[in-house]
Scaffold this motif. Structure first.
Motif, PDB file in Angstrom:
ATOM      1  N   PRO A  58       1.132  -1.306   0.143  1.00 13.77           N
ATOM      2  CA  PRO A  58      -0.208   0.389  -0.394  1.00 13.77           C
ATOM      3  C   PRO A  58       0.755   1.475   0.137  1.00 13.77           C
ATOM      4  CG  PRO A  58      -0.657  -1.424   1.693  1.00 13.77           C
ATOM      5  CD  PRO A  58       0.685  -1.923   1.522  1.00 13.77           C
ATOM      6  N   LYS A  59       0.409   2.045  -0.628  1.00  8.85           N
ATOM      7  CA  LYS A  59       0.559   3.652  -0.623  1.00  8.85           C
ATOM      8  C   LYS A  59       1.035   4.417   0.169  1.00  8.85           C
ATOM      9  CE  LYS A  59       1.100   4.617  -5.010  1.00  8.85           C
ATOM     10  NZ  LYS A  59       2.235   3.409  -5.894  1.00  8.85           N
ATOM     11  N   GLY A  60       2.659   4.683   1.178  1.00  9.51           N
ATOM     12  CA  GLY A  60       2.551   5.630   2.122  1.00  9.51           C
ATOM     13  C   GLY A  60       2.971   4.260   3.500  1.00  9.51           C
ATOM     14  N   ALA A  61       2.910   2.760   3.206  1.00  6.04           N
ATOM     15  CA  ALA A  61       2.921   1.804   3.725  1.00  6.04           C
ATOM     16  C   ALA A  61       4.052   1.726   4.884  1.00  6.04           C
ATOM     17  CB  ALA A  61       2.463   0.470   3.804  1.00  6.04           C
ATOM     18  N   LEU A  62       4.544   1.506   6.042  1.00  9.67           N
ATOM     19  CA  LEU A  62       6.196   1.453   6.314  1.00  9.67           C
ATOM     20  C   LEU A  62       6.432   0.337   5.775  1.00  9.67           C
ATOM     21  CD1 LEU A  62       7.529   1.953   9.918  1.00  9.67           C
ATOM     22  CD2 LEU A  62       7.198  -0.780   9.208  1.00  9.67           C
ATOM     23  N   ILE A  63       7.184  -0.126   5.214  1.00 12.75           N
ATOM     24  CA  ILE A  63       8.037  -1.512   5.174  1.00 12.75           C
ATOM     25  C   ILE A  63       8.862  -2.671   5.918  1.00 12.75           C
ATOM     26  CG2 ILE A  63       9.123  -2.373   2.673  1.00 12.75           C
ATOM     27  CD1 ILE A  63       8.385  -0.075   0.559  1.00 12.75           C
ATOM     28  N   CYS A  64       8.966  -3.348   6.058  1.00 14.32           N
ATOM     29  CA  CYS A  64       9.060  -4.547   7.257  1.00 14.32           C
ATOM     30  C   CYS A  64       9.394  -5.693   5.524  1.00 14.32           C
ATOM     31  CB  CYS A  64       8.833  -4.412   7.745  1.00 14.32           C
ATOM     32  SG  CYS A  64      10.030  -5.431   8.981  1.00 14.32           S
ATOM     33  N   THR A  65      11.153  -5.628   5.320  1.00 14.60           N
ATOM     34  CA  THR A  65      11.595  -7.142   4.724  1.00 14.60           C
ATOM     35  C   THR A  65      11.575  -8.154   5.775  1.00 14.60           C
ATOM     36  OG1 THR A  65      13.845  -6.590   4.347  1.00 14.60           O
ATOM     37  CG2 THR A  65      11.904  -5.873   2.561  1.00 14.60           C
ATOM     38  N   MET A  66      11.519  -9.245   5.782  1.00 15.11           N
ATOM     39  CA  MET A  66      12.019 -10.167   6.826  1.00 15.11           C
ATOM     40  C   MET A  66      13.057 -11.337   5.754  1.00 15.11           C
ATOM     41  SD  MET A  66       9.735 -10.407   8.329  1.00 15.11           S
ATOM     42  CE  MET A  66      10.457 -11.533   9.777  1.00 15.11           C
ATOM     43  N   ASP A  67      14.008 -11.237   5.720  1.00 10.21           N
ATOM     44  CA  ASP A  67      15.523 -11.556   4.950  1.00 10.21           C
ATOM     45  C   ASP A  67      15.945 -11.642   6.041  1.00 10.21           C
ATOM     46  OD1 ASP A  67      17.083 -10.224   2.902  1.00 10.21           O
ATOM     47  OD2 ASP A  67      18.424  -9.525   4.112  1.00 10.21           O
ATOM     48  N   GLU A  68      17.282 -12.770   5.716  1.00 10.37           N
ATOM     49  CA  GLU A  68      17.680 -13.694   6.806  1.00 10.37           C
ATOM     50  C   GLU A  68      18.839 -12.782   7.013  1.00 10.37           C
ATOM     51  OE1 GLU A  68      20.464 -15.532   3.418  1.00 10.37           O
ATOM     52  OE2 GLU A  68      18.286 -15.994   3.353  1.00 10.37           O
ATOM     53  N   ARG A  69      19.692 -11.626   6.747  1.00 13.94           N
ATOM     54  CA  ARG A  69      20.807 -10.548   7.339  1.00 13.94           C
ATOM     55  C   ARG A  69      20.197  -9.197   8.230  1.00 13.94           C
ATOM     56  NH1 ARG A  69      21.330 -12.169   1.621  1.00 13.94           N
ATOM     57  NH2 ARG A  69      19.803 -11.082   0.517  1.00 13.94           N
ATOM     58  N   SER A 119      14.362  -4.606   8.340  1.00 18.02           N
ATOM     59  CA  SER A 119      13.846  -5.607   8.277  1.00 18.02           C
ATOM     60  C   SER A 119      14.037  -6.423   9.575  1.00 18.02           C
ATOM     61  CB  SER A 119      15.205  -5.938   7.221  1.00 18.02           C
ATOM     62  OG  SER A 119      15.263  -7.441   5.989  1.00 18.02           O
ATOM     63  N   LEU A 120      13.800  -7.230   9.284  1.00 17.05           N
ATOM     64  CA  LEU A 120      13.217  -8.466   9.918  1.00 17.05           C
ATOM     65  C   LEU A 120      14.422  -9.926   9.923  1.00 17.05           C
ATOM     66  CD1 LEU A 120      10.146  -7.053  12.360  1.00 17.05           C
ATOM     67  CD2 LEU A 120      12.453  -6.799  12.509  1.00 17.05           C
ATOM     68  N   SER A 121      14.455 -10.920  10.563  1.00 12.63           N
ATOM     69  CA  SER A 121      14.682 -12.176  10.545  1.00 12.63           C
ATOM     70  C   SER A 121      14.572 -13.227  11.329  1.00 12.63           C
ATOM     71  CB  SER A 121      16.305 -12.307  10.617  1.00 12.63           C
ATOM     72  OG  SER A 121      16.788 -13.510  10.149  1.00 12.63           O
ATOM     73  N   PHE A 122      13.986 -14.341  11.242  1.00 10.96           N
ATOM     74  CA  PHE A 122      13.760 -15.036  12.099  1.00 10.96           C
ATOM     75  C   PHE A 122      14.918 -16.097  12.214  1.00 10.96           C
ATOM     76  CE2 PHE A 122       9.387 -14.927  10.678  1.00 10.96           C
ATOM     77  CZ  PHE A 122       8.699 -14.458  11.613  1.00 10.96           C
ATOM     78  N   GLY A 123      16.181 -15.726  11.787  1.00  7.43           N
ATOM     79  CA  GLY A 123      17.589 -16.008  12.865  1.00  7.43           C
ATOM     80  C   GLY A 123      18.347 -16.332  11.194  1.00  7.43           C
ATOM     81  N   LYS A 124      19.630 -17.289  11.164  1.00  5.15           N
ATOM     82  CA  LYS A 124      20.853 -17.120  10.761  1.00  5.15           C
ATOM     83  C   LYS A 124      20.654 -18.172   9.130  1.00  5.15           C
ATOM     84  CE  LYS A 124      24.038 -14.462  13.335  1.00  5.15           C
ATOM     85  NZ  LYS A 124      24.543 -13.300  12.047  1.00  5.15           N
TER      86      LYS A 124
END
Length: 156
Positions: A64-75, A120-125
Motif C-alpha cells: 500500500p502507498k505510504g506503508a512502512l516496509i519491513c522485509t523478512m530477510d536473513e540479514r 528488516s527482520l529475520s527469524f534467525g541465521k
C-alpha cells in the motif's frame, strides 16, 4: 494500523494455509481492540520467470502507498517476541496507517527493494522456506497482539 503480508507465491490448500488462517483470525480478533489490523495477505506470482527483479516489481505494486516496509530477510534484525510486540505497538502509536511485511520468493528479495525498506527482520541465521516464513510471521503477529493486550498466550 492495517497489517499487510506481501509475499511471492500462492499458498495452496494444506497445513500452512490452515495455520495462517487460524493465526490471522486470532490476530484480527485480538488486535481489533488494540488498533491493530486487519491482517491481509497479498500474494504475487511471477509467471514469466523474470527472477527477483520481476518479483520485486510485483511486490512493490502490492505494498500500500505510504506503508512502512519491513522485509523478512536473513540479514535482518533478530529480536525477541516482546521486542517485536513493542515495535509493532510503537509503529501503531506513531500513527502509521499501514505496515507491509514483505516476503520474497525462493531466491529472496531483490536488493533494490531491500534498500527501500524501513526495516528488516529475520527469524534467525538459518534460511527458511518462504511459505513457512508466512506461518511464522502470522504466529508472531498474533503473539505480539497477545503480548500488547496482556493475554496469557506468551509465556516467557
Amino acid at each position: 494500523m492495517r497489517v499487510h503480508v506481501c509475499a511471492v507465491g500462492r499458498l495452496r490448500k494444506g497445513p500452512e494455509l490452515d495455520l495462517i488462517s487460524d493465526y490471522t483470525t486470532r490476530f484480527d480478533r485480538t488486535g481489533r481492540a488494540l488498533g491493530l489490523g486487519p491482517l491481509s495477505v497479498h500474494e504475487v506470482e511471477d509467471r514469466k520467470g523474470g527472477g527477483m527483479a520481476a518479483e520485486a516489481g510485483l511486490l512493490e505494486r502490492a505494498i500500500p502507498k505510504g506503508a512502512l516496509i519491513c522485509t523478512m530477510d536473513e540479514r535482518g534484525k533478530v529480536m525477541s517476541s516482546p521486542d517485536f510486540a513493542n515495535l509493532l505497538g510503537r509503529w501503531r502509536d506513531e500513527g502509521r496507517g499501514d505496515v507491509a511485511f514483505v516476503i520474497g520468493g525462493a531466491d529472496g528479495i531483490d536488493p533494490a527493494l531491500r534498500a527501500k525498506a524501513d526495516t528488516s527482520l529475520s527469524f534467525g541465521k538459518m534460511v527458511w522456506p518462504h511459505m513457512l516464513v508466512r506461518v511464522m510471521l502470522s504466529e508472531q503477529l498474533y503473539r505480539a497482539a497477545s503480548i500488547l493486550s496482556g493475554a496469557p498466550y506468551h509465556r516467557a
